[in-house]
Design a protein around this motif. Structure first.
Motif, PDB file in Angstrom:
ATOM      1  N   PHE A 214      35.317   9.444  49.299  1.00 41.50           N
ATOM      2  CA  PHE A 214      34.893   8.774  48.454  1.00 41.50           C
ATOM      3  C   PHE A 214      34.151   9.591  47.812  1.00 41.50           C
ATOM      4  O   PHE A 214      33.124   9.684  48.370  1.00 41.50           O
ATOM      5  N   CYS A 215      33.908   9.045  45.850  1.00 43.09           N
ATOM      6  CA  CYS A 215      32.296   9.845  45.475  1.00 43.09           C
ATOM      7  C   CYS A 215      32.492  11.187  45.424  1.00 43.09           C
ATOM      8  O   CYS A 215      31.670  11.120  45.424  1.00 43.09           O
ATOM      9  N   ALA A 219      34.076  12.756  41.091  1.00 37.77           N
ATOM     10  CA  ALA A 219      34.564  11.401  40.143  1.00 37.77           C
ATOM     11  C   ALA A 219      33.570  10.526  40.171  1.00 37.77           C
ATOM     12  O   ALA A 219      32.042  10.896  40.053  1.00 37.77           O
ATOM     13  N   CYS A 221      30.897   7.594  40.570  1.00 33.56           N
ATOM     14  CA  CYS A 221      30.574   6.630  40.577  1.00 33.56           C
ATOM     15  C   CYS A 221      29.373   6.423  40.179  1.00 33.56           C
ATOM     16  O   CYS A 221      28.504   6.886  39.140  1.00 33.56           O
ATOM     17  N   GLY A 238      32.026   2.617  44.523  1.00 29.98           N
ATOM     18  CA  GLY A 238      33.529   3.835  43.733  1.00 29.98           C
ATOM     19  C   GLY A 238      34.560   3.120  44.583  1.00 29.98           C
ATOM     20  O   GLY A 238      35.125   2.879  45.301  1.00 29.98           O
ATOM     21  N   ASN A 241      40.217   5.804  45.616  1.00 28.53           N
ATOM     22  CA  ASN A 241      41.733   6.004  46.022  1.00 28.53           C
ATOM     23  C   ASN A 241      41.451   7.557  44.455  1.00 28.53           C
ATOM     24  O   ASN A 241      42.030   8.280  43.937  1.00 28.53           O
ATOM     25  N   GLY A 242      39.716   7.794  44.811  1.00 32.66           N
ATOM     26  CA  GLY A 242      39.658   9.064  43.727  1.00 32.66           C
ATOM     27  C   GLY A 242      39.161   8.171  42.452  1.00 32.66           C
ATOM     28  O   GLY A 242      38.842   9.644  41.664  1.00 32.66           O
ATOM     29  N   LYS A 243      39.821   7.235  42.357  1.00 33.75           N
ATOM     30  CA  LYS A 243      39.870   7.078  40.462  1.00 33.75           C
ATOM     31  C   LYS A 243      38.378   7.055  39.721  1.00 33.75           C
ATOM     32  O   LYS A 243      37.205   6.844  40.910  1.00 33.75           O
ATOM     33  N   SER A 244      38.221   6.982  39.051  1.00 29.76           N
ATOM     34  CA  SER A 244      36.571   7.361  38.246  1.00 29.76           C
ATOM     35  C   SER A 244      36.336   5.355  38.125  1.00 29.76           C
ATOM     36  O   SER A 244      36.673   5.031  37.495  1.00 29.76           O
TER      37      SER A 244
END
Length: 284
Positions: A214-215, A219, A221, A238, A241-244
């Motif tokens: 992640f992060c 992305a 974070c 963060g 799932n990789g979302k910002s």
């Protein structure tokens, strides 16, 4: 007709009828004499009582003087001449003040005093962390003396330039949000403070033990930096799932705040334990 002194007096012609006017005058005279006799007797009795009281007062005063040895007040000993009423020794107190208790912060501000073990389990024990009603699962941990290898961006060179000794990392996750805490250790508080002021870039997220990467990969974070004593602690939070992250994602902020608060408490507790041990240690 006539009676002796005090008897009835009859009027002219001896008609047998009493002279009521004369009798009334005689009665009034007698009553007046009685009143004067009673007033005079009362005055004499009052004078007699006053004389008795005066005699008693004089005698009492004389007895008081006799009780003091027959001396007048000017000859009696003064209060300063009287002996002390107690022979008990008065308590004495030492003028030496006890030393103040050790400051816990002193024990985590310099490597010479901070002698407790430094490890991932010492700062991040157990398999999970509970903060209020929120439970976080503990993921991977890592400890290395290669401080720059644990960073992203310019942070690595800042750590090395200020004398970083080692970095400990630990990751926690909950409900699709993860946070990695990076704890950089220095020899002195001055080095840690300087590092926190210069901080740029971020600690690198640590995946593994059930937490995906992640992060990374661009992305956005949330990143924070704090220090206490000779320790600087970084956090990167963060979505897994990789979302910002945006400012509206309060759950990400909550996770990061919980973990940084916990890390601060662990550092402070480290100082308290060592200060307490120093305070109770026997003196030689």
């Amino acid at each position: 007709m006539s009676f002796g002194q005090g008897g009835p007096s009859w009027g002219p012609g001896e008609s047998g009828t009493p002279d009521w006017s004369a009798l009334a005058d005689q009665s009034a005279a007698r009553n007046k004499r009685k009143r004067w006799l009673m007033i005079g007797g009362g005055a004499l009795a009052t004078a007699a009582v006053a004389a008795i009281v005066a005699t008693a007062v004089i005698k009492t005063n004389k007895d008081d003087t006799a009780a003091s040895g027959g001396k007048d007040a000017s000859q009696l000993p003064s209060a300063t001449d009287l002996p002390s009423q107690t022979a008990e020794p008065e308590p004495s107190f030492s003028a030496v003040q006890p030393p103040p208790p050790p400051d816990p912060k002193d024990y985590i501000s310099d490597v010479k005093k901070d002698r407790a073990p430094v490890s991932a389990d010492a700062f991040f024990p157990g398999k999970q962390l509970k903060m209020g009603d929120r439970v976080y699962a503990k993921g991977a941990t890592n400890r290395t003396t290669k401080c720059a290898a644990t960073t992203q961006g310019a942070l690595g060179s800042i750590l090395v330039g200020n004398g970083c000794d080692q970095v400990i990392r630990a990751t926690y996750s909950r409900s699709g949000v993860a946070v990695t805490i990076g704890l950089a250790v220095f020899e002195t508080e001055a080095q840690a403070q300087k590092t926190a002021q210069q901080a740029s870039g971020s600690i690198a997220s640590l995946s593994g033990s059930g937490v995906p990467t992640f992060c990374r990969g661009g992305a956005v974070c949330r990143r924070t930096t704090n220090y206490y004593g000779r320790y600087v602690y970084f956090a990167i939070s963060g979505f897994t799932n990789g979302k910002s992250v945006t400012k509206a994602d309060k759950n990400v902020f909550t996770v990061g705040n919980d973990l940084t608060d916990f890390t601060f408490r662990q550092i402070r507790h480290r100082g308290e334990v060592q200060a307490s041990a120093a305070a109770t240690a026997p003196t030689t």
